[in-house]
Write a protein that holds these residues in place. Structure first.
Motif, PDB file in Angstrom:
ATOM      1  N   ARG A  73      22.594 -19.950 -24.257  1.00  0.00           N
ATOM      2  CA  ARG A  73      22.264 -20.789 -22.872  1.00  0.00           C
ATOM      3  C   ARG A  73      22.997 -20.077 -21.739  1.00  0.00           C
ATOM      4  O   ARG A  73      22.702 -20.207 -20.667  1.00  0.00           O
ATOM      5  CB  ARG A  73      22.780 -21.960 -23.142  1.00  0.00           C
ATOM      6  N   LEU A  74      24.218 -19.046 -22.152  1.00  0.00           N
ATOM      7  CA  LEU A  74      25.039 -18.550 -21.004  1.00  0.00           C
ATOM      8  C   LEU A  74      25.062 -17.077 -20.874  1.00  0.00           C
ATOM      9  O   LEU A  74      25.230 -16.545 -19.971  1.00  0.00           O
ATOM     10  CB  LEU A  74      26.386 -19.261 -21.161  1.00  0.00           C
ATOM     11  N   ALA A  75      24.741 -16.415 -22.143  1.00  0.00           N
ATOM     12  CA  ALA A  75      25.379 -14.870 -22.292  1.00  0.00           C
ATOM     13  C   ALA A  75      24.118 -14.120 -22.553  1.00  0.00           C
ATOM     14  O   ALA A  75      23.955 -13.023 -22.714  1.00  0.00           O
ATOM     15  CB  ALA A  75      26.270 -14.678 -23.420  1.00  0.00           C
ATOM     16  N   THR A  76      22.700 -14.614 -22.316  1.00  0.00           N
ATOM     17  CA  THR A  76      21.509 -13.777 -22.518  1.00  0.00           C
ATOM     18  C   THR A  76      20.514 -13.678 -21.360  1.00  0.00           C
ATOM     19  O   THR A  76      19.837 -12.701 -21.380  1.00  0.00           O
ATOM     20  CB  THR A  76      20.732 -14.596 -23.695  1.00  0.00           C
ATOM     21  N   THR A  96      17.501 -16.090 -12.089  1.00  0.00           N
ATOM     22  CA  THR A  96      16.400 -15.361 -12.066  1.00  0.00           C
ATOM     23  C   THR A  96      15.508 -15.731 -13.119  1.00  0.00           C
ATOM     24  O   THR A  96      14.465 -15.341 -13.234  1.00  0.00           O
ATOM     25  CB  THR A  96      16.558 -13.879 -11.942  1.00  0.00           C
ATOM     26  N   GLY A  97      16.352 -15.882 -14.502  1.00  0.00           N
ATOM     27  CA  GLY A  97      15.651 -15.954 -15.659  1.00  0.00           C
ATOM     28  C   GLY A  97      15.661 -14.786 -16.444  1.00  0.00           C
ATOM     29  O   GLY A  97      15.086 -14.624 -17.403  1.00  0.00           O
ATOM     30  N   ARG A  98      16.026 -13.612 -15.788  1.00  0.00           N
ATOM     31  CA  ARG A  98      15.641 -12.223 -16.379  1.00  0.00           C
ATOM     32  C   ARG A  98      16.916 -11.895 -17.473  1.00  0.00           C
ATOM     33  O   ARG A  98      17.966 -12.539 -17.281  1.00  0.00           O
ATOM     34  CB  ARG A  98      16.181 -11.076 -15.231  1.00  0.00           C
ATOM     35  N   LYS A  99      16.180 -11.618 -18.530  1.00  0.00           N
ATOM     36  CA  LYS A  99      17.081 -11.239 -19.817  1.00  0.00           C
ATOM     37  C   LYS A  99      18.130 -10.258 -19.551  1.00  0.00           C
ATOM     38  O   LYS A  99      17.821  -9.141 -18.678  1.00  0.00           O
ATOM     39  CB  LYS A  99      16.443 -10.787 -20.873  1.00  0.00           C
ATOM     40  N   TYR A 100      19.351 -10.402 -20.114  1.00  0.00           N
ATOM     41  CA  TYR A 100      20.486  -9.416 -20.059  1.00  0.00           C
ATOM     42  C   TYR A 100      20.123  -8.318 -21.266  1.00  0.00           C
ATOM     43  O   TYR A 100      19.825  -8.845 -22.254  1.00  0.00           O
ATOM     44  CB  TYR A 100      21.663 -10.026 -20.272  1.00  0.00           C
ATOM     45  N   THR A 101      20.444  -7.203 -21.036  1.00  0.00           N
ATOM     46  CA  THR A 101      20.381  -5.930 -21.933  1.00  0.00           C
ATOM     47  C   THR A 101      21.678  -5.411 -22.158  1.00  0.00           C
ATOM     48  O   THR A 101      22.432  -5.504 -21.163  1.00  0.00           O
ATOM     49  CB  THR A 101      19.498  -5.051 -21.975  1.00  0.00           C
ATOM     50  N   ARG A 119      19.528  -2.878 -26.085  1.00  0.00           N
ATOM     51  CA  ARG A 119      19.021  -4.073 -26.866  1.00  0.00           C
ATOM     52  C   ARG A 119      19.359  -5.344 -25.974  1.00  0.00           C
ATOM     53  O   ARG A 119      20.026  -5.272 -25.452  1.00  0.00           O
ATOM     54  CB  ARG A 119      19.586  -3.790 -28.384  1.00  0.00           C
ATOM     55  N   PRO A 120      18.733  -6.320 -26.270  1.00  0.00           N
ATOM     56  CA  PRO A 120      19.092  -7.457 -25.849  1.00  0.00           C
ATOM     57  C   PRO A 120      20.382  -7.911 -26.050  1.00  0.00           C
ATOM     58  O   PRO A 120      20.881  -7.830 -27.282  1.00  0.00           O
ATOM     59  CB  PRO A 120      17.889  -8.619 -26.481  1.00  0.00           C
ATOM     60  N   SER A 121      20.982  -8.606 -24.962  1.00  0.00           N
ATOM     61  CA  SER A 121      22.493  -8.947 -25.218  1.00  0.00           C
ATOM     62  C   SER A 121      22.403 -10.071 -26.309  1.00  0.00           C
ATOM     63  O   SER A 121      23.500 -10.188 -27.002  1.00  0.00           O
ATOM     64  CB  SER A 121      23.228  -9.362 -24.031  1.00  0.00           C
ATOM     65  N   GLY A 122      21.774 -11.000 -26.305  1.00  0.00           N
ATOM     66  CA  GLY A 122      21.631 -12.067 -27.317  1.00  0.00           C
ATOM     67  C   GLY A 122      21.712 -11.727 -28.691  1.00  0.00           C
ATOM     68  O   GLY A 122      22.382 -12.059 -29.671  1.00  0.00           O
TER      69      GLY A 122
END
Length: 111
Positions: free
Chosen positions: A71-74, A79-84, A92-95
């Motif tokens: 919910r908070l770190a990905t 913006t809804g943009r995924k973190y990497t 890779r994806p942060s999640g």
């Protein structure tokens, strides 16, 4: 009696969640990896600070370490943009990265 047991178990679960989230924040901060958020690169200390801020503001939406990650770190709440994250040239994806770190922590910490 049951209410007392429930309250004690809830407090223990909350303490474990707080400990795990603190571990994840420290893990991020000391990782030396580069975090990509909304088109910008951030060092690991800045990324950890950002996650701490999000956690302080969104703690009420987090009941577990997995929810903290999901919910908070990905992704950006704006913006809804995924973190990497990029570590040793691998992006890779942060999640995914954080879930793996949590699993490793739990297997070594006995949690």
């Amino acid at each position: 009696m049951l209410l007392t047991l429930f309250i004690a178990n809830t407090a223990l679960a909350n303490e474990q969640t707080d400990t795990e989230i603190q571990y994840l924040l420290d893990f991020v901060e000391t990782s030396g990896c580069t975090f990509h958020r909304n088109g910008s690169d951030h060092d690991s200390a800045d990324a950890a600070d950002h996650m701490r801020l999000k956690y302080s503001r969104g703690k009420k939406y987090v009941g577990s370490s997995e929810q903290f990650i999901d919910r908070l770190a990905t992704e950006s709440s704006w913006t809804g943009r995924k973190y990497t994250v990029t570590c040793d040239g691998n992006t890779r994806p942060s999640g995914e990265w954080l879930h793996e770190a949590l699993d490793n922590y739990r297997s070594t910490a006995g949690g």
